[in-house]
Design a protein around this motif. Structure first.
Motif, PDB file in Angstrom:
ATOM      1  N   GLY A   1       0.801  -1.205   0.000  1.00 18.80           N
ATOM      2  CA  GLY A   1       0.000   0.000   0.000  1.00 18.80           C
ATOM      3  C   GLY A   1       0.840   1.264   0.000  1.00 18.80           C
ATOM      4  N   LEU A   2       0.286   2.267  -0.616  1.00 18.26           N
ATOM      5  CA  LEU A   2       0.937   3.570  -0.713  1.00 18.26           C
ATOM      6  C   LEU A   2      -0.183   4.593  -0.827  1.00 18.26           C
ATOM      7  CD1 LEU A   2       3.902   4.637  -1.085  1.00 18.26           C
ATOM      8  CD2 LEU A   2       3.484   4.569  -3.523  1.00 18.26           C
TER       9      LEU A   2
ATOM     10  N   PRO B   1      -5.633   6.051  -1.772  1.00 13.74           N
ATOM     11  CA  PRO B   1      -4.829   4.832  -1.639  1.00 13.74           C
ATOM     12  C   PRO B   1      -4.486   4.255  -3.001  1.00 13.74           C
ATOM     13  CG  PRO B   1      -7.127   4.346  -1.215  1.00 13.74           C
ATOM     14  CD  PRO B   1      -7.031   5.835  -1.412  1.00 13.74           C
ATOM     15  N   ALA B   2      -3.321   3.658  -3.086  1.00 12.82           N
ATOM     16  CA  ALA B   2      -2.869   3.008  -4.310  1.00 12.82           C
ATOM     17  C   ALA B   2      -2.052   1.780  -3.927  1.00 12.82           C
ATOM     18  CB  ALA B   2      -2.013   3.965  -5.142  1.00 12.82           C
ATOM     19  N   ARG B   3      -1.927   0.879  -4.871  1.00 14.15           N
ATOM     20  CA  ARG B   3      -1.099  -0.310  -4.663  1.00 14.15           C
ATOM     21  C   ARG B   3       0.189  -0.111  -5.445  1.00 14.15           C
ATOM     22  NH1 ARG B   3      -0.707  -5.328  -7.333  1.00 14.15           N
ATOM     23  NH2 ARG B   3      -2.485  -4.791  -8.624  1.00 14.15           N
TER      24      ARG B   3
ATOM     25  N   ALA C   1      -4.447   2.380  -8.979  1.00 15.75           N
ATOM     26  CA  ALA C   1      -5.451   3.008  -8.119  1.00 15.75           C
ATOM     27  C   ALA C   1      -6.807   3.040  -8.804  1.00 15.75           C
ATOM     28  CB  ALA C   1      -5.024   4.428  -7.766  1.00 15.75           C
ATOM     29  N   ASP C   2      -7.842   2.937  -8.005  1.00 12.82           N
ATOM     30  CA  ASP C   2      -9.196   3.108  -8.506  1.00 12.82           C
ATOM     31  C   ASP C   2      -9.511   4.594  -8.569  1.00 12.82           C
ATOM     32  OD1 ASP C   2      -9.642   0.328  -8.587  1.00 12.82           O
ATOM     33  OD2 ASP C   2     -10.239   0.314  -6.476  1.00 12.82           O
ATOM     34  N   TRP C   3     -10.488   4.956  -9.422  1.00 11.57           N
ATOM     35  CA  TRP C   3     -10.957   6.335  -9.495  1.00 11.57           C
ATOM     36  C   TRP C   3     -11.283   6.794  -8.084  1.00 11.57           C
ATOM     37  CZ3 TRP C   3     -10.939  10.831 -11.422  1.00 11.57           C
ATOM     38  CH2 TRP C   3     -11.987  11.722 -11.319  1.00 11.57           C
ATOM     39  N   ALA C   4     -10.684   7.885  -7.646  1.00 11.22           N
ATOM     40  CA  ALA C   4     -10.710   8.295  -6.244  1.00 11.22           C
ATOM     41  C   ALA C   4     -11.909   9.148  -5.851  1.00 11.22           C
ATOM     42  CB  ALA C   4      -9.415   9.039  -5.907  1.00 11.22           C
TER      43      ALA C   4
END
Length: 166
Positions: free
Chosen positions: A11-12, A27-29, A42-45
Motif C-alpha cells: 500500500g501507498l 490509496p494506491a497499490r 489506483a481506482d478512481w478516487a
C-alpha cells in the motif's frame, strides 16, 4: 533507496498537492519502484463522475499511474471497469517524492490527454497555468513545466508512450 526498491510492494498513499495545499489523497497499490520511476495502481478516487467532455472518469475506472523522480510529469493510463483503455491523462508536476507510505507530487496546473486511439492529443489548463503566477514566482519551474508538456505532447503524437511506460 530507503524502502524504495522494487521489492517493497504494497500500500501507498498518493498525495497530490497544488499551490501548497493537499488537493487530493488516495490509496494506491505499489506495483514497482526502481529508484527513478514509481508505478502504482489506483481506482478512481472520487465518488462520482467527472465529465471533461473528451473523457468521463467514473466509479470503476482503474488508473495505472507512472511517476518519476527526475521528470516533471506523471502519466496515468485510464481503463474502464471492463478493462477497456480510455486513454492517458498526464499531469505536469514537480518530480515525485516518496517518503515512507506516501508518494507526494505537486501539480503545476498543466495537463495533457491522449485518447486510446491516438486521434485526440489535447493540451489542457494552459489558462490556469498562466493565472497561477508560476511564470513570475518561479520562472525555472515554469520553464521546466512547459518543456515537460512539450515533451509529452511529442511522445503522445509520435506513439512514444509505449516506450516511455514499458
Amino acid at each position: 533507496m530507503s524502502g524504495n526498491s522494487a521489492d517493497s510492494t504494497g500500500g501507498l498513499e498518493v498525495v497530490l498537492r497544488k499551490a501548497g495545499r493537499t488537493k487530493i489523497r488516495y490509496p494506491a497499490r505499489l506495483l514497482d519502484d526502481d529508484g527513478v520511476r514509481v508505478v502504482v495502481h489506483a481506482d478512481w478516487a472520487s465518488p462520482g463522475v467527472r465529465d471533461f467532455g473528451f473523457v468521463r472518469f467514473e466509479p470503476g475506472d482503474v488508473f495505472t499511474e507512472h511517476y518519476w523522480r527526475d521528470r516533471w510529469y506523471a502519466v496515468k493510463e485510464v481503463r474502464d471497469a471492463r478493462g477497456g483503455l480510455k486513454g492517458w491523462y498526464c499531469d505536469i508536476t514537480r518530480p515525485a517524492v516518496r517518503s515512507g507510505g506516501e508518494l507526494v507530487v505537486e501539480d503545476l496546473d498543466l495537463d495533457l490527454w491522449r485518447s486510446a486511439d491516438g486521434t485526440a492529443v489535447l493540451r489542457l489548463d494552459e489558462d490556469e497555468f498562466a493565472d497561477s503566477g508560476l511564470l513570475t514566482s518561479d520562472p525555472e519551474a515554469a520553464a521546466a513545466a512547459l518543456a515537460a508538456l512539450d515533451e509529452l505532447e511529442l511522445l503522445a503524437r509520435d506513439g512514444g508512450f509505449t516506450a516511455l511506460l514499458g
